[in-house]
Design a protein around this motif. Structure first.
Motif, PDB file in Angstrom:
ATOM      1  N   TYR A  84      -0.703  87.369  20.132  1.00  0.00           N
ATOM      2  CA  TYR A  84       0.341  87.708  21.100  1.00  0.00           C
ATOM      3  C   TYR A  84       1.252  86.547  21.504  1.00  0.00           C
ATOM      4  O   TYR A  84       2.409  86.770  21.842  1.00  0.00           O
ATOM      5  CB  TYR A  84      -0.280  88.287  22.371  1.00  0.00           C
ATOM      6  CG  TYR A  84      -0.897  89.641  22.189  1.00  0.00           C
ATOM      7  CD1 TYR A  84      -0.102  90.782  22.154  1.00  0.00           C
ATOM      8  CD2 TYR A  84      -2.269  89.786  22.061  1.00  0.00           C
ATOM      9  CE1 TYR A  84      -0.662  92.043  22.007  1.00  0.00           C
ATOM     10  CE2 TYR A  84      -2.844  91.043  21.915  1.00  0.00           C
ATOM     11  CZ  TYR A  84      -2.038  92.163  21.887  1.00  0.00           C
ATOM     12  OH  TYR A  84      -2.597  93.399  21.744  1.00  0.00           O
ATOM     13  N   SER A  85       0.723  85.337  21.544  1.00  0.00           N
ATOM     14  CA  SER A  85       1.495  84.214  22.082  1.00  0.00           C
ATOM     15  C   SER A  85       0.840  82.903  21.635  1.00  0.00           C
ATOM     16  O   SER A  85       0.074  82.299  22.381  1.00  0.00           O
ATOM     17  CB  SER A  85       1.527  84.323  23.614  1.00  0.00           C
ATOM     18  OG  SER A  85       2.473  83.476  24.172  1.00  0.00           O
ATOM     19  N   PRO A  86       1.119  82.450  20.421  1.00  0.00           N
ATOM     20  CA  PRO A  86       0.395  81.321  19.822  1.00  0.00           C
ATOM     21  C   PRO A  86       0.442  80.019  20.637  1.00  0.00           C
ATOM     22  O   PRO A  86       1.470  79.662  21.209  1.00  0.00           O
ATOM     23  CB  PRO A  86       1.094  81.128  18.473  1.00  0.00           C
ATOM     24  CG  PRO A  86       1.711  82.458  18.176  1.00  0.00           C
ATOM     25  CD  PRO A  86       2.106  83.020  19.505  1.00  0.00           C
ATOM     26  N   PHE A  87      -0.704  79.338  20.661  1.00  0.00           N
ATOM     27  CA  PHE A  87      -0.822  78.044  21.332  1.00  0.00           C
ATOM     28  C   PHE A  87       0.251  77.066  20.860  1.00  0.00           C
ATOM     29  O   PHE A  87       0.803  76.313  21.637  1.00  0.00           O
ATOM     30  CB  PHE A  87      -2.173  77.380  21.044  1.00  0.00           C
ATOM     31  CG  PHE A  87      -3.332  77.999  21.762  1.00  0.00           C
ATOM     32  CD1 PHE A  87      -3.247  78.369  23.087  1.00  0.00           C
ATOM     33  CD2 PHE A  87      -4.529  78.169  21.107  1.00  0.00           C
ATOM     34  CE1 PHE A  87      -4.324  78.910  23.753  1.00  0.00           C
ATOM     35  CE2 PHE A  87      -5.617  78.709  21.761  1.00  0.00           C
ATOM     36  CZ  PHE A  87      -5.517  79.082  23.082  1.00  0.00           C
ATOM     37  N   ARG A  88       0.513  77.078  19.567  1.00  0.00           N
ATOM     38  CA  ARG A  88       1.458  76.119  18.990  1.00  0.00           C
ATOM     39  C   ARG A  88       2.809  76.171  19.698  1.00  0.00           C
ATOM     40  O   ARG A  88       3.429  75.142  19.956  1.00  0.00           O
ATOM     41  CB  ARG A  88       1.635  76.379  17.500  1.00  0.00           C
ATOM     42  CG  ARG A  88       2.649  75.447  16.861  1.00  0.00           C
ATOM     43  CD  ARG A  88       2.630  75.536  15.386  1.00  0.00           C
ATOM     44  NE  ARG A  88       1.371  74.911  14.991  1.00  0.00           N
ATOM     45  CZ  ARG A  88       0.810  75.020  13.805  1.00  0.00           C
ATOM     46  NH1 ARG A  88       1.383  75.725  12.873  1.00  0.00           N
ATOM     47  NH2 ARG A  88      -0.327  74.438  13.537  1.00  0.00           N
ATOM     48  N   ASP A  89       3.253  77.371  20.047  1.00  0.00           N
ATOM     49  CA  ASP A  89       4.540  77.513  20.725  1.00  0.00           C
ATOM     50  C   ASP A  89       4.552  76.760  22.055  1.00  0.00           C
ATOM     51  O   ASP A  89       5.553  76.172  22.444  1.00  0.00           O
ATOM     52  CB  ASP A  89       4.862  78.984  20.982  1.00  0.00           C
ATOM     53  CG  ASP A  89       5.059  79.776  19.693  1.00  0.00           C
ATOM     54  OD1 ASP A  89       5.177  79.157  18.611  1.00  0.00           O
ATOM     55  OD2 ASP A  89       5.086  81.016  19.780  1.00  0.00           O
ATOM     56  N   PHE A  90       3.431  76.779  22.768  1.00  0.00           N
ATOM     57  CA  PHE A  90       3.355  76.092  24.062  1.00  0.00           C
ATOM     58  C   PHE A  90       3.175  74.594  23.892  1.00  0.00           C
ATOM     59  O   PHE A  90       3.810  73.800  24.588  1.00  0.00           O
ATOM     60  CB  PHE A  90       2.219  76.672  24.907  1.00  0.00           C
ATOM     61  CG  PHE A  90       2.449  78.121  25.215  1.00  0.00           C
ATOM     62  CD1 PHE A  90       3.492  78.507  26.047  1.00  0.00           C
ATOM     63  CD2 PHE A  90       1.664  79.091  24.643  1.00  0.00           C
ATOM     64  CE1 PHE A  90       3.730  79.847  26.311  1.00  0.00           C
ATOM     65  CE2 PHE A  90       1.890  80.430  24.902  1.00  0.00           C
ATOM     66  CZ  PHE A  90       2.930  80.805  25.738  1.00  0.00           C
ATOM     67  N   ILE A  91       2.327  74.209  22.953  1.00  0.00           N
ATOM     68  CA  ILE A  91       2.070  72.783  22.724  1.00  0.00           C
ATOM     69  C   ILE A  91       3.367  72.076  22.337  1.00  0.00           C
ATOM     70  O   ILE A  91       3.632  70.963  22.789  1.00  0.00           O
ATOM     71  CB  ILE A  91       0.960  72.594  21.681  1.00  0.00           C
ATOM     72  CG1 ILE A  91      -0.376  73.066  22.297  1.00  0.00           C
ATOM     73  CG2 ILE A  91       0.878  71.148  21.212  1.00  0.00           C
ATOM     74  CD1 ILE A  91      -1.523  73.149  21.329  1.00  0.00           C
ATOM     75  N   GLU A  92       4.201  72.743  21.532  1.00  0.00           N
ATOM     76  CA  GLU A  92       5.494  72.161  21.166  1.00  0.00           C
ATOM     77  C   GLU A  92       6.397  71.959  22.382  1.00  0.00           C
ATOM     78  O   GLU A  92       7.269  71.110  22.368  1.00  0.00           O
ATOM     79  CB  GLU A  92       6.186  73.041  20.127  1.00  0.00           C
ATOM     80  CG  GLU A  92       5.516  72.985  18.766  1.00  0.00           C
ATOM     81  CD  GLU A  92       6.078  73.986  17.765  1.00  0.00           C
ATOM     82  OE1 GLU A  92       6.966  74.798  18.133  1.00  0.00           O
ATOM     83  OE2 GLU A  92       5.605  73.963  16.607  1.00  0.00           O
ATOM     84  N   LYS A  93       6.143  72.729  23.452  1.00  0.00           N
ATOM     85  CA  LYS A  93       6.927  72.591  24.696  1.00  0.00           C
ATOM     86  C   LYS A  93       6.217  71.714  25.725  1.00  0.00           C
ATOM     87  O   LYS A  93       6.676  71.579  26.855  1.00  0.00           O
ATOM     88  CB  LYS A  93       7.201  73.969  25.288  1.00  0.00           C
ATOM     89  CG  LYS A  93       8.115  74.783  24.397  1.00  0.00           C
ATOM     90  CD  LYS A  93       8.322  76.172  24.936  1.00  0.00           C
ATOM     91  CE  LYS A  93       9.220  76.927  23.951  1.00  0.00           C
ATOM     92  NZ  LYS A  93       9.403  78.297  24.318  1.00  0.00           N
TER      93      LYS A  93
END
Length: 134
Positions: A43-52
């Motif tokens: 639903y909402s990959p960790f990678r997307d947040f870690i990149e932010k």
């Protein structure tokens, strides 16, 4: 609400079994961690947040063991996000065997800034993804 709902079969391995002949408490924690990772991947990959520069972390875990699971059992796990606030998310899970509830768990998590390691508001994209999964 049952946002980010997932379910999965669990394979009980020989290393999951403790000296009493049932699944060790640590194995339940590992299974739940694997489920949370799968839930976020879907639903909402960790990678997307870690990149932010932020990432979700657990601040508490509560597990109630209702009945033991043993080697050769074929449990199923269900997991979902049940609650959001401005800064916390609550994840609930149930592990059942042939439809009988064996274990229930609740995790409370926050997002932290990876530089300061301090909690931040839930990212807007995450909140929108949660609401969009209902």
């Amino acid at each position: 609400m049952k946002a980010f709902y997932i379910e999965s079969d669990i394979k009980v391995a020989t290393y999951d079994i403790d000296f009493a002949g049932h699944v060790s408490n640590i194995s339940y924690l590992r299974w739940l961690e694997d489920m949370r990772r799968s839930m976020f991947d879907q639903y909402s990959p960790f990678r997307d947040f870690i990149e932010k520069g932020v990432t979700p972390v657990l601040v508490s875990t509560e597990i109630k063991y209702k009945k033991p699971i043993r080697l050769f059992d074929e449990p199923k796990c269900r997991m979902w996000i049940s609650e959001l606030s401005r800064t916390t998310l609550t994840v609930e899970a149930e592990i059942a065997l042939k439809g009988e509830l064996m274990t229930v768990a609740k995790h409370v998590g926050v997002f932290v800034d990876l530089t300061t390691m301090k909690p931040v508001r839930l990212p807007r994209e995450f909140v929108e993804a949660v609401h969009g999964s209902l």
